[in-house]
Design a protein around this motif. Structure first.
Motif, PDB file in Angstrom:
ATOM      1  N   ALA A   1      -6.797   5.151   5.729  1.00 46.62           N
ATOM      2  CA  ALA A   1      -7.622   4.308   6.600  1.00 46.62           C
ATOM      3  C   ALA A   1      -6.955   2.952   6.840  1.00 46.62           C
ATOM      4  CB  ALA A   1      -9.005   4.129   5.995  1.00 46.62           C
ATOM      5  N   LEU A   2      -6.423   2.348   5.795  1.00 42.67           N
ATOM      6  CA  LEU A   2      -5.759   1.054   5.938  1.00 42.67           C
ATOM      7  C   LEU A   2      -4.541   1.141   6.848  1.00 42.67           C
ATOM      8  CD1 LEU A   2      -5.994  -0.172   2.240  1.00 42.67           C
ATOM      9  CD2 LEU A   2      -6.941  -1.371   4.223  1.00 42.67           C
ATOM     10  N   ALA A   3      -3.844   2.269   6.794  1.00 44.26           N
ATOM     11  CA  ALA A   3      -2.657   2.449   7.632  1.00 44.26           C
ATOM     12  C   ALA A   3      -3.001   2.538   9.107  1.00 44.26           C
ATOM     13  CB  ALA A   3      -1.882   3.689   7.196  1.00 44.26           C
ATOM     14  N   GLY A   4      -4.290   2.692   9.422  1.00 45.07           N
ATOM     15  CA  GLY A   4      -4.701   2.691  10.818  1.00 45.07           C
ATOM     16  C   GLY A   4      -4.675   1.315  11.451  1.00 45.07           C
ATOM     17  N   SER A   5      -4.679   0.264  10.615  1.00 43.18           N
ATOM     18  CA  SER A   5      -4.655  -1.095  11.151  1.00 43.18           C
ATOM     19  C   SER A   5      -3.487  -1.923  10.639  1.00 43.18           C
ATOM     20  CB  SER A   5      -5.972  -1.818  10.795  1.00 43.18           C
ATOM     21  OG  SER A   5      -6.143  -1.887   9.386  1.00 43.18           O
ATOM     22  N   LYS A   6      -2.691  -1.373   9.725  1.00 40.03           N
ATOM     23  CA  LYS A   6      -1.539  -2.071   9.164  1.00 40.03           C
ATOM     24  C   LYS A   6      -0.279  -1.248   9.405  1.00 40.03           C
ATOM     25  CE  LYS A   6      -4.387  -4.190   5.517  1.00 40.03           C
ATOM     26  NZ  LYS A   6      -4.198  -5.600   5.932  1.00 40.03           N
ATOM     27  N   PRO A   7       0.877  -1.905   9.461  1.00 40.82           N
ATOM     28  CA  PRO A   7       2.094  -1.198   9.885  1.00 40.82           C
ATOM     29  C   PRO A   7       2.777  -0.342   8.832  1.00 40.82           C
ATOM     30  CG  PRO A   7       2.565  -3.522   9.528  1.00 40.82           C
ATOM     31  CD  PRO A   7       1.084  -3.360   9.378  1.00 40.82           C
ATOM     32  N   PHE A   8       2.340  -0.366   7.574  1.00 41.36           N
ATOM     33  CA  PHE A   8       3.050   0.392   6.548  1.00 41.36           C
ATOM     34  C   PHE A   8       2.975   1.900   6.819  1.00 41.36           C
ATOM     35  CE2 PHE A   8      -1.264   0.218   4.841  1.00 41.36           C
ATOM     36  CZ  PHE A   8      -1.448   1.464   4.286  1.00 41.36           C
ATOM     37  N   GLU A   9       3.989   2.608   6.334  1.00 37.89           N
ATOM     38  CA  GLU A   9       4.110   4.046   6.578  1.00 37.89           C
ATOM     39  C   GLU A   9       3.345   4.862   5.525  1.00 37.89           C
ATOM     40  OE1 GLU A   9       8.217   5.298   7.053  1.00 37.89           O
ATOM     41  OE2 GLU A   9       8.764   3.210   7.401  1.00 37.89           O
ATOM     42  N   ILE A  10       2.893   6.033   5.928  1.00 35.39           N
ATOM     43  CA  ILE A  10       2.223   6.935   4.982  1.00 35.39           C
ATOM     44  C   ILE A  10       2.852   8.330   5.026  1.00 35.39           C
ATOM     45  CG2 ILE A  10       0.044   5.688   4.848  1.00 35.39           C
ATOM     46  CD1 ILE A  10      -1.124   7.638   6.893  1.00 35.39           C
ATOM     47  N   ALA A  11       4.168   8.363   5.220  1.00 36.72           N
ATOM     48  CA  ALA A  11       4.863   9.655   5.272  1.00 36.72           C
ATOM     49  C   ALA A  11       4.657  10.441   3.980  1.00 36.72           C
ATOM     50  CB  ALA A  11       6.353   9.426   5.536  1.00 36.72           C
ATOM     51  N   ASP A  12       4.558   9.742   2.842  1.00 39.75           N
ATOM     52  CA  ASP A  12       4.347  10.450   1.575  1.00 39.75           C
ATOM     53  C   ASP A  12       2.989  11.130   1.540  1.00 39.75           C
ATOM     54  OD1 ASP A  12       6.782   9.962   0.112  1.00 39.75           O
ATOM     55  OD2 ASP A  12       6.165   7.877  -0.048  1.00 39.75           O
TER      56      ASP A  12
ATOM     57  N   TYR B   1       0.820  -1.217   0.000  1.00 40.71           N
ATOM     58  CA  TYR B   1       0.000   0.000   0.000  1.00 40.71           C
ATOM     59  C   TYR B   1       0.853   1.265   0.000  1.00 40.71           C
ATOM     60  CZ  TYR B   1      -3.895  -3.142   0.843  1.00 40.71           C
ATOM     61  OH  TYR B   1      -4.821  -4.153   0.725  1.00 40.71           O
ATOM     62  N   ARG B   2       2.045   1.188   0.577  1.00 38.50           N
ATOM     63  CA  ARG B   2       2.949   2.348   0.491  1.00 38.50           C
ATOM     64  C   ARG B   2       3.404   2.548  -0.949  1.00 38.50           C
ATOM     65  NH1 ARG B   2       8.348   3.913   0.661  1.00 38.50           N
ATOM     66  NH2 ARG B   2       9.037   1.743   0.597  1.00 38.50           N
ATOM     67  N   GLN B   3       3.611   1.452  -1.667  1.00 38.24           N
ATOM     68  CA  GLN B   3       3.980   1.556  -3.077  1.00 38.24           C
ATOM     69  C   GLN B   3       2.840   2.178  -3.892  1.00 38.24           C
ATOM     70  OE1 GLN B   3       6.978   0.772  -4.439  1.00 38.24           O
ATOM     71  NE2 GLN B   3       7.809   0.199  -2.448  1.00 38.24           N
ATOM     72  N   ILE B   4       1.611   1.798  -3.568  1.00 43.36           N
ATOM     73  CA  ILE B   4       0.448   2.397  -4.228  1.00 43.36           C
ATOM     74  C   ILE B   4       0.387   3.884  -3.909  1.00 43.36           C
ATOM     75  CG2 ILE B   4      -2.074   2.430  -4.315  1.00 43.36           C
ATOM     76  CD1 ILE B   4      -2.010  -0.593  -3.753  1.00 43.36           C
ATOM     77  N   LEU B   5       0.610   4.226  -2.642  1.00 43.30           N
ATOM     78  CA  LEU B   5       0.603   5.626  -2.221  1.00 43.30           C
ATOM     79  C   LEU B   5       1.595   6.452  -3.026  1.00 43.30           C
ATOM     80  CD1 LEU B   5       0.202   8.069  -0.300  1.00 43.30           C
ATOM     81  CD2 LEU B   5       1.700   6.904   1.330  1.00 43.30           C
ATOM     82  N   MET B   6       2.795   5.934  -3.209  1.00 47.29           N
ATOM     83  CA  MET B   6       3.808   6.677  -3.958  1.00 47.29           C
ATOM     84  C   MET B   6       3.378   6.872  -5.415  1.00 47.29           C
ATOM     85  SD  MET B   6       7.513   5.466  -2.445  1.00 47.29           S
ATOM     86  CE  MET B   6       7.320   3.731  -2.839  1.00 47.29           C
ATOM     87  N   ALA B   7       2.736   5.859  -5.983  1.00 47.21           N
ATOM     88  CA  ALA B   7       2.258   5.982  -7.358  1.00 47.21           C
ATOM     89  C   ALA B   7       1.173   7.043  -7.472  1.00 47.21           C
ATOM     90  CB  ALA B   7       1.733   4.632  -7.853  1.00 47.21           C
ATOM     91  N   VAL B   8       0.270   7.080  -6.488  1.00 50.49           N
ATOM     92  CA  VAL B   8      -0.828   8.055  -6.537  1.00 50.49           C
ATOM     93  C   VAL B   8      -0.303   9.481  -6.369  1.00 50.49           C
ATOM     94  CG1 VAL B   8      -2.972   8.810  -5.423  1.00 50.49           C
ATOM     95  CG2 VAL B   8      -2.536   6.366  -5.757  1.00 50.49           C
ATOM     96  N   THR B   9       0.642   9.692  -5.460  1.00 54.75           N
ATOM     97  CA  THR B   9       1.186  11.040  -5.302  1.00 54.75           C
ATOM     98  C   THR B   9       1.995  11.447  -6.536  1.00 54.75           C
ATOM     99  OG1 THR B   9       3.064  10.149  -4.032  1.00 54.75           O
ATOM    100  CG2 THR B   9       1.181  10.997  -2.784  1.00 54.75           C
ATOM    101  N   MET B  10       2.626  10.477  -7.192  1.00 52.76           N
ATOM    102  CA  MET B  10       3.329  10.781  -8.443  1.00 52.76           C
ATOM    103  C   MET B  10       2.327  11.135  -9.542  1.00 52.76           C
ATOM    104  SD  MET B  10       6.335  11.052  -9.867  1.00 52.76           S
ATOM    105  CE  MET B  10       7.496  10.062  -8.932  1.00 52.76           C
ATOM    106  N   TYR B  11       1.190  10.456  -9.555  1.00 55.41           N
ATOM    107  CA  TYR B  11       0.121  10.789 -10.497  1.00 55.41           C
ATOM    108  C   TYR B  11      -0.279  12.250 -10.331  1.00 55.41           C
ATOM    109  CZ  TYR B  11      -4.533  10.922 -12.642  1.00 55.41           C
ATOM    110  OH  TYR B  11      -5.626  11.266 -13.418  1.00 55.41           O
ATOM    111  N   PHE B  12      -0.495  12.659  -9.084  1.00 58.17           N
ATOM    112  CA  PHE B  12      -0.876  14.046  -8.826  1.00 58.17           C
ATOM    113  C   PHE B  12       0.193  15.003  -9.347  1.00 58.17           C
ATOM    114  CE2 PHE B  12      -0.777  17.941  -6.386  1.00 58.17           C
ATOM    115  CZ  PHE B  12      -2.101  18.339  -6.394  1.00 58.17           C
ATOM    116  N   ALA B  13       1.453  14.700  -9.085  1.00 57.24           N
ATOM    117  CA  ALA B  13       2.540  15.582  -9.502  1.00 57.24           C
ATOM    118  C   ALA B  13       2.577  15.712 -11.026  1.00 57.24           C
ATOM    119  CB  ALA B  13       3.877  15.053  -8.979  1.00 57.24           C
TER     120      ALA B  13
END
Length: 212
Positions: free
Chosen positions: A131-142, A95-107
């Motif tokens: 929301a998923l990061a509330g129950s899973k350990p992956f980071e959402i710093a991006d 999900y962190r990898q997905i997050l990075m792709a989505v923020t790159m999409y925005f950019a």
């Protein structure tokens, strides 16, 4: 995965030494034939993982069809979870990898003058990731960096809920708690201080310690 597919999804031109992976490539370094071939993988590949990786790459490149497919993939955790693992802690990092792709999409969309359109398009997948990061350990710093930079207030409620979800579980979420506190102090410090008081904690209780 055959070599041709692997090259389409992962190769970086020799001159593009600025890119850590294929998702970082600038538009001028993505030939139309490669774009078309990755789109063909998204639409027609008979492998779920290949279709997911194609969706993620196209999202990074600013292709809306990729973003739509990537969000649909999030509804199929049995397919995508485990594709990426955190290199140090071993937990699922997909999900962190997905997050990075989505923020790159925005950019990429913003660079093309589509900032407000992209703002609307990325809200759903980003809020789901938070929301998923509330129950899973992956980071959402991006995600935090994105919200802090753009000052998009629509993300404040889901991040508040995220903090409420993780604050009692530092053994799982570690520095994510401090990161969420630090971000929300710039938007709603009263909420943060009230929550800390309720938990009989201070900000310093969650501040990361530097290892000597």
């Amino acid at each position: 995965m055959d070599r041709k597919t692997n090259d389409l999804l992962n190769s970086i031109p020799e001159h593009a030494d600025y890119a850590a992976d294929a998702g970082d490539l600038d538009p001028e370094d993505i030939p139309q034939e490669r774009m078309d071939a990755v789109m063909d993988l998204l639409r027609h590949a008979d492998n779920d993982v290949v279709r997911f990786l194609a969706a993620k790459l196209l999202t990074s490149w600013g292709v809306h069809e990729g973003l739509i497919a990537l969000e649909k993939n999030m509804e199929r955790p049995e397919i995508i979870e485990g594709i990426y693992s955190h290199r140090l802690h071993g937990y699922d990092d997909t999900y962190r990898q997905i997050l990075m792709a989505v923020t790159m999409y925005f950019a990429n969309m913003a660079d093309r003058g589509g900032r407000e359109v992209a703002r609307t398009q990325v809200y759903s997948p980003l809020s789901k990731i938070i929301a998923l990061a509330g129950s899973k350990p992956f980071e959402i710093a991006d995600a935090f960096a994105f919200v802090k930079r753009e000052r998009y207030l629509e993300y404040v409620p889901p991040i508040k809920q995220h903090l409420v979800s993780i604050i009692d579980h530092p053994e799982i979420h570690r520095w994510k708690i401090y990161d969420a506190i630090e971000l929300l102090m710039g938007f709603d410090p009263e909420f943060v201080m009230s929550l800390l008081k309720e938990k009989n904690k201070t900000i310093d209780d969650f501040r990361p310690t530097v290892q000597g």
